[in-house]
Design a protein around this motif. Structure first.
Motif, mmCIF file in Angstrom:
data_model
loop_
_atom_site.group_PDB
_atom_site.id
_atom_site.type_symbol
_atom_site.label_atom_id
_atom_site.label_comp_id
_atom_site.label_asym_id
_atom_site.label_seq_id
_atom_site.Cartn_x
_atom_site.Cartn_y
_atom_site.Cartn_z
ATOM 1 N N ALA A 32 112.188 -11.252 47.602
ATOM 2 C CA ALA A 32 113.346 -11.003 46.738
ATOM 3 C C ALA A 32 112.914 -10.867 45.279
ATOM 4 C CB ALA A 32 114.368 -12.124 46.897
ATOM 5 N N SER A 33 111.984 -11.706 44.836
ATOM 6 C CA SER A 33 111.491 -11.644 43.468
ATOM 7 C C SER A 33 110.807 -10.301 43.194
ATOM 8 C CB SER A 33 110.518 -12.791 43.219
ATOM 9 O OG SER A 33 109.939 -12.686 41.942
ATOM 10 N N GLY A 34 110.003 -9.844 44.150
ATOM 11 C CA GLY A 34 109.332 -8.558 43.995
ATOM 12 C C GLY A 34 110.307 -7.398 43.951
ATOM 13 N N LYS A 35 111.348 -7.460 44.758
ATOM 14 C CA LYS A 35 112.360 -6.391 44.765
ATOM 15 C C LYS A 35 113.193 -6.416 43.490
ATOM 16 C CE LYS A 35 112.702 -5.737 49.739
ATOM 17 N NZ LYS A 35 113.556 -5.816 50.927
ATOM 18 N N ALA A 36 113.415 -7.607 42.926
ATOM 19 C CA ALA A 36 114.214 -7.728 41.706
ATOM 20 C C ALA A 36 113.466 -7.204 40.482
ATOM 21 C CB ALA A 36 114.609 -9.190 41.484
ATOM 22 N N ASN A 37 112.140 -7.265 40.507
ATOM 23 C CA ASN A 37 111.343 -6.823 39.368
ATOM 24 C C ASN A 37 110.134 -6.039 39.866
ATOM 25 O OD1 ASN A 37 110.289 -6.452 36.845
ATOM 26 N ND2 ASN A 37 109.889 -8.609 36.425
ATOM 27 N N PRO A 38 110.362 -4.809 40.382
ATOM 28 C CA PRO A 38 109.281 -4.056 41.030
ATOM 29 C C PRO A 38 108.163 -3.589 40.100
ATOM 30 C CG PRO A 38 111.255 -2.711 40.876
ATOM 31 C CD PRO A 38 111.632 -4.093 40.410
ATOM 32 N N LYS A 39 108.371 -3.639 38.788
ATOM 33 C CA LYS A 39 107.325 -3.183 37.858
ATOM 34 C C LYS A 39 106.538 -4.340 37.255
ATOM 35 C CE LYS A 39 109.656 1.067 36.850
ATOM 36 N NZ LYS A 39 109.008 2.301 36.706
ATOM 37 N N ALA A 40 106.754 -5.547 37.753
ATOM 38 C CA ALA A 40 106.052 -6.716 37.215
ATOM 39 C C ALA A 40 104.545 -6.585 37.454
ATOM 40 C CB ALA A 40 106.568 -7.991 37.869
ATOM 41 N N VAL A 41 103.764 -6.931 36.458
ATOM 42 C CA VAL A 41 102.305 -6.915 36.556
ATOM 43 C C VAL A 41 101.810 -8.299 36.166
ATOM 44 C CG1 VAL A 41 100.179 -5.941 35.601
ATOM 45 C CG2 VAL A 41 102.144 -4.452 36.049
ATOM 46 N N LYS A 42 100.918 -8.834 36.954
ATOM 47 C CA LYS A 42 100.317 -10.138 36.650
ATOM 48 C C LYS A 42 98.851 -9.899 36.328
ATOM 49 C CE LYS A 42 99.626 -14.756 38.541
ATOM 50 N NZ LYS A 42 100.188 -15.573 37.509
ATOM 51 N N THR A 43 98.378 -10.465 35.260
ATOM 52 C CA THR A 43 96.975 -10.342 34.885
ATOM 53 C C THR A 43 96.213 -11.542 35.446
ATOM 54 O OG1 THR A 43 97.543 -9.130 32.878
ATOM 55 C CG2 THR A 43 95.368 -10.177 32.950
ATOM 56 N N LEU A 44 95.227 -11.276 36.265
ATOM 57 C CA LEU A 44 94.376 -12.317 36.833
ATOM 58 C C LEU A 44 93.113 -12.421 35.980
ATOM 59 C CD1 LEU A 44 94.686 -11.455 40.618
ATOM 60 C CD2 LEU A 44 96.115 -12.957 39.244
#
Length: 185
Positions: A32-44
């Motif tokens: 659900a979180s991924g669908k709510a914010n599909p352009k989110a990028v996390k820097t590892l």
């Protein structure tokens, strides 16, 4: 010599109620979180520190250092996987996580999940100090064999493998160009 028996532990071992210890509700919340914010990028992040010869400690989050070394044939101390082997391990783990997560999301119970990876690589350039004639650098071919036993037909497992490799971050890092920058600080 017989094959070693794999004991189901961790994510594949049923808990005391016979349920998969990976939380389907937790997975659904991630979906659900991924669908709510599909352009989110996390820097590892990873900090690599040379410890001597070709042994390196890699610091990730607050975990114990992940050691990478070279085998004696590549002048290392053979205390840990080499960088190319570590990349195969990352690929195998990423695909395995994807298979497990997608199986849970689809209501498939996995009894066994093992991946064997092989990669072909020409090492004669010796990190740019050896034969630097034109040739591919890095893996030219990688093969992943998935042995998965689950409560579904083989065709469904095959479709699951195809789906997972399409969406695996590490599989895609291996299979497409990535913007790379290396610079001194």
């Amino acid at each position: 010599m017989s094959e070693p028996v794999t004991a189901l532990t961790g994510c594949l071992a049923p808990d005391v109620d016979g349920l998969d210890p990976i939380s389907k509700e937790g997975l659904e919340a991630l979906i659900a979180s991924g669908k709510a914010n599909p352009k989110a990028v996390k820097t590892l992040k990873c900090k690599t520190v040379a410890e001597g010869r070709f042994r390196h400690a890699n610091y990730i989050r607050d975990l114990e250092p992940y050691i990478v070394d070279e085998p004696p044939g590549l002048l290392g101390d053979d205390t840990a996987p080499n960088p190319s082997e570590a990349s195969l391990a990352a690929l195998g783990s990423c695909v395995a996580v994807g298979l497990h997560a997608n199986a849970i999301a689809r209501g498939i119970k996995i009894q066994k999940l093992e991946l064997e990876l092989e990669g072909d690589l020409n090492i004669t350039a010796v990190w740019g100090t050896g034969d630097v004639s034109e040739k591919p650098v890095g893996f030219t071919d990688v093969r992943i064999k998935v042995e998965m036993e689950a409560d579904c037909p083989q065709e469904e497992i095959d479709a699951l493998i195809t789906h997972v490799t399409q969406w695996s971050p590490v599989f895609n890092t291996f299979s497409r160009p990535v913007n790379m920058i290396a610079e001194s600080v």
